[in-house]
Design a protein around this motif. Structure first.
Motif, PDB file in Angstrom:
ATOM      1  N   ILE A   1     120.228  -4.373  22.799  1.00 37.42           N
ATOM      2  CA  ILE A   1     119.298  -5.233  23.532  1.00 37.42           C
ATOM      3  C   ILE A   1     118.223  -5.787  22.595  1.00 37.42           C
ATOM      4  O   ILE A   1     117.923  -6.991  22.611  1.00 37.42           O
ATOM      5  CB  ILE A   1     118.648  -4.465  24.699  1.00 37.42           C
ATOM      6  CG1 ILE A   1     119.697  -4.151  25.781  1.00 37.42           C
ATOM      7  CG2 ILE A   1     117.499  -5.269  25.309  1.00 37.42           C
ATOM      8  CD1 ILE A   1     119.201  -3.241  26.871  1.00 37.42           C
ATOM      9  N   LEU A   2     117.658  -4.920  21.767  1.00 34.16           N
ATOM     10  CA  LEU A   2     116.628  -5.356  20.825  1.00 34.16           C
ATOM     11  C   LEU A   2     117.179  -6.381  19.837  1.00 34.16           C
ATOM     12  O   LEU A   2     116.509  -7.373  19.513  1.00 34.16           O
ATOM     13  CB  LEU A   2     116.068  -4.154  20.066  1.00 34.16           C
ATOM     14  CG  LEU A   2     115.099  -3.256  20.838  1.00 34.16           C
ATOM     15  CD1 LEU A   2     114.737  -2.027  20.007  1.00 34.16           C
ATOM     16  CD2 LEU A   2     113.832  -4.023  21.209  1.00 34.16           C
ATOM     17  N   PHE A   3     118.414  -6.136  19.374  1.00 33.28           N
ATOM     18  CA  PHE A   3     119.043  -7.088  18.457  1.00 33.28           C
ATOM     19  C   PHE A   3     119.159  -8.458  19.106  1.00 33.28           C
ATOM     20  O   PHE A   3     118.824  -9.486  18.495  1.00 33.28           O
ATOM     21  CB  PHE A   3     120.430  -6.601  18.027  1.00 33.28           C
ATOM     22  CG  PHE A   3     121.239  -7.670  17.334  1.00 33.28           C
ATOM     23  CD1 PHE A   3     120.996  -7.980  16.003  1.00 33.28           C
ATOM     24  CD2 PHE A   3     122.216  -8.371  18.026  1.00 33.28           C
ATOM     25  CE1 PHE A   3     121.728  -8.978  15.368  1.00 33.28           C
ATOM     26  CE2 PHE A   3     122.951  -9.376  17.392  1.00 33.28           C
ATOM     27  CZ  PHE A   3     122.709  -9.665  16.062  1.00 33.28           C
ATOM     28  N   HIS A   4     119.634  -8.485  20.368  1.00 32.58           N
ATOM     29  CA  HIS A   4     119.812  -9.763  21.059  1.00 32.58           C
ATOM     30  C   HIS A   4     118.471 -10.457  21.289  1.00 32.58           C
ATOM     31  O   HIS A   4     118.357 -11.678  21.098  1.00 32.58           O
ATOM     32  CB  HIS A   4     120.533  -9.544  22.392  1.00 32.58           C
ATOM     33  CG  HIS A   4     122.022  -9.471  22.271  1.00 32.58           C
ATOM     34  ND1 HIS A   4     122.658  -8.372  21.756  1.00 32.58           N
ATOM     35  CD2 HIS A   4     122.996 -10.361  22.587  1.00 32.58           C
ATOM     36  CE1 HIS A   4     123.968  -8.573  21.766  1.00 32.58           C
ATOM     37  NE2 HIS A   4     124.200  -9.782  22.256  1.00 32.58           N
ATOM     38  N   VAL A   5     117.466  -9.684  21.688  1.00 33.52           N
ATOM     39  CA  VAL A   5     116.148 -10.272  21.930  1.00 33.52           C
ATOM     40  C   VAL A   5     115.590 -10.892  20.655  1.00 33.52           C
ATOM     41  O   VAL A   5     115.123 -12.041  20.648  1.00 33.52           O
ATOM     42  CB  VAL A   5     115.171  -9.215  22.491  1.00 33.52           C
ATOM     43  CG1 VAL A   5     113.740  -9.750  22.496  1.00 33.52           C
ATOM     44  CG2 VAL A   5     115.579  -8.817  23.899  1.00 33.52           C
ATOM     45  N   ILE A   6     115.658 -10.138  19.565  1.00 32.19           N
ATOM     46  CA  ILE A   6     115.111 -10.629  18.292  1.00 32.19           C
ATOM     47  C   ILE A   6     115.945 -11.784  17.763  1.00 32.19           C
ATOM     48  O   ILE A   6     115.400 -12.831  17.358  1.00 32.19           O
ATOM     49  CB  ILE A   6     115.040  -9.490  17.261  1.00 32.19           C
ATOM     50  CG1 ILE A   6     114.036  -8.424  17.718  1.00 32.19           C
ATOM     51  CG2 ILE A   6     114.674 -10.024  15.890  1.00 32.19           C
ATOM     52  CD1 ILE A   6     114.070  -7.149  16.894  1.00 32.19           C
ATOM     53  N   ALA A   7     117.264 -11.620  17.770  1.00 29.65           N
ATOM     54  CA  ALA A   7     118.149 -12.661  17.229  1.00 29.65           C
ATOM     55  C   ALA A   7     118.037 -13.952  18.027  1.00 29.65           C
ATOM     56  O   ALA A   7     118.011 -15.054  17.460  1.00 29.65           O
ATOM     57  CB  ALA A   7     119.594 -12.166  17.226  1.00 29.65           C
ATOM     58  N   ASN A   8     117.965 -13.837  19.368  1.00 33.40           N
ATOM     59  CA  ASN A   8     117.857 -15.035  20.200  1.00 33.40           C
ATOM     60  C   ASN A   8     116.505 -15.726  20.026  1.00 33.40           C
ATOM     61  O   ASN A   8     116.413 -16.958  20.050  1.00 33.40           O
ATOM     62  CB  ASN A   8     118.084 -14.682  21.668  1.00 33.40           C
ATOM     63  CG  ASN A   8     119.511 -14.279  21.957  1.00 33.40           C
ATOM     64  OD1 ASN A   8     120.426 -14.670  21.243  1.00 33.40           O
ATOM     65  ND2 ASN A   8     119.715 -13.484  22.991  1.00 33.40           N
ATOM     66  N   SER A   9     115.459 -14.925  19.853  1.00 41.21           N
ATOM     67  CA  SER A   9     114.129 -15.493  19.612  1.00 41.21           C
ATOM     68  C   SER A   9     114.095 -16.240  18.282  1.00 41.21           C
ATOM     69  O   SER A   9     113.534 -17.341  18.186  1.00 41.21           O
ATOM     70  CB  SER A   9     113.068 -14.398  19.635  1.00 41.21           C
ATOM     71  OG  SER A   9     113.005 -13.781  20.910  1.00 41.21           O
TER      72      SER A   9
END
Length: 434
Positions: free
Chosen positions: A29-37
């Protein structure tokens, strides 16, 4: 004691397993949040590299006496319809999101439209990368990218939603997303909700001459998404229809405007998912060997003699799974406002099928698909550019009008190797996807 120690070890092992699983989920989840941001920042910073449109004398829409946004001039008014932008908004679509922005900015800078209608599916926030999604649920963030794009261009626009703007699994629902577009977040967005009943993006925009006469009423209508919020409806293309309450609102609006105008107000209808008359017109042409009939006249676009083998009846109209009804009987829009009703409808402009840009005249009413922008939703479509572009409608001071489909590459001299080599000689379904 031994048994107790064994149980304790088992519990400890299970705790480790569960902690590991939870940690992995949190990490993903953190990866997706950071990567998408990060991907969003990359796209938005790219948008900032483009110059605003250089208008000689930009027309500014204002709220008129009737309570609707109004564009007033005695010169031509040019409307650009942009369909199916499909900004993914995630790390997996970052490159193609930039490509979509490049194509839009190139066209808008060259055409300098007075009004842009984003005609549905401006975003495509699908968390599953396997389904060509960007890896995000955050449709609000992707929508803000769309707004940043047109604010950077300094071009006035409004929006109607398609079926993908608010998926069942997205963070932001239709009501809240509509409120975002109606807010002050975007300086150049003129979306205003003029009907609070069924659907969200229902709006009337007036084109006027300086003597106060209404040249045309632009009716932007929410063609809605699916018959319910279940994933099965989405997967099985169980599209909703334009509701009777929306049709009644449109009819009453036109009647009221015609009365105050002293003569009938002719109208255009912009929405995402086609009505059943598109299918009826297709079948009419098909039955006559794709030659003009009494009711249907072919104008241009990808409805030629190859349509049967290339597309078949690939016309996903509202209510297309209602097999107990004839397509033309699924809703009452055409019947109410078309030639057998108020007879004020002059054109219907849709999107939804990304490789269909056909235009016909059916019973005196123009039915037109616009070109699309999609670079992600149809697998391999980013490599094919023949259908990629926009539609420009020019309305003369006397109310006469014309439309033309514009290609994002061949009509503007734009590079065909920007981000990916684009084949501008064939449609996606003429050749297998690369």
């Amino acid at each position: 004691m031994k048994k107790y120690k064994e149980l304790s070890k088992q519990k400890k092992a299970w705790r480790i397993i569960w902690v590991t699983i939870v940690s992995l989920i949190v990490a993903i989840i953190l990866f997706h949040v950071i990567a998408n941001s990060v991907a969003t920042l990359i796209v938005r910073n790219y948008i900032k590299t483009f110059e605003p449109v250089k208008y000689e004398a930009q027309l500014v829409p204002e709220i008129g006496d009737e309570g609707y946004y109004t564009i007033t001039t005695d010169n031509d008014i040019r409307i650009m319809q942009i369909n199916d932008i499909h900004i993914g908004g995630g790390f997996a679509t970052c490159k193609n999101d930039k490509k979509a922005c490049y194509e839009i900015m190139t066209m808008v800078q060259k055409e300098k439209p007075d009004l842009i209608v984003l005609n549905g599916d401006s975003i495509f926030c699908v968390p599953a990368i396997a389904f060509n999604g960007g890896g995000t649920f955050n449709n609000k963030m992707a929508s803000k990218t769309i707004m940043k794009l047109f604010d950077q261009l300094g071009a006035y626009y409004t929006i109607t939603f398609g079926n993908h703007d608010t998926e069942a699994f997205d963070y932001t629902g239709r009501e809240k997303l509509g409120a975002l577009y109606a807010s002050d977040y975007s300086k150049y967005c003129i979306f205003k909700r003029d009907f609070d009943g069924y659907g969200v993006t229902n709006q009337c925009i007036l084109l006027k001459n300086t003597d106060g006469k209404i040249r045309k009423a632009i009716m932007v209508i929410d063609s809605n998404d699916y018959i319910d919020n279940s994933l099965s409806s989405s997967i099985n293309w169980r599209y909703d229809t334009i509701n009777d309450a929306q049709v009644d609102w449109a009819a009453e609006t036109i009647k009221s405007l015609s009365k105050s105008n002293g003569e009938d107000v002719k109208s255009f209808y912009f929405f995402h998912i086609p009505v059943g008359e598109f299918v009826t017109a297709y079948r009419d042409l098909e039955a006559n060997g794709f030659k003009d009939t009494e009711d249907t006249k072919y104008i241009e676009g990808f409805w030629d003699e190859k349509i049967d083998e290339a597309m078949g009846e690939r016309i996903w109209y509202g209510g297309c799974c209602q097999t107990d009804k004839d397509p033309k009987d699924v809703d009452k829009l055409f019947e109410t406002l078309g030639p057998d009703g108020l007879n004020t409808m002059e054109g219907i402009f849709c999107g939804h099928d990304h490789v269909n840009n056909a235009t016909v005249v059916y019973k005196g009413v123009t039915l037109a698909y616009g070109n699309s922008i999609d670079n992600i939703a149809y697998s391999g479509i980013n490599a094919y550019g023949l259908q990629r572009g926009a539609m420009v409608i020019t309305v003369k001071p006397d109310g006469n009008w014309s439309l033309t489909h514009k290609n994002a590459y061949t009509d503007y001299g734009a590079s065909t190797n920007a981000f990916v080599d684009v084949d501008t000689t064939s449609y996606l379904y003429d050749n297998p996807a690369p």
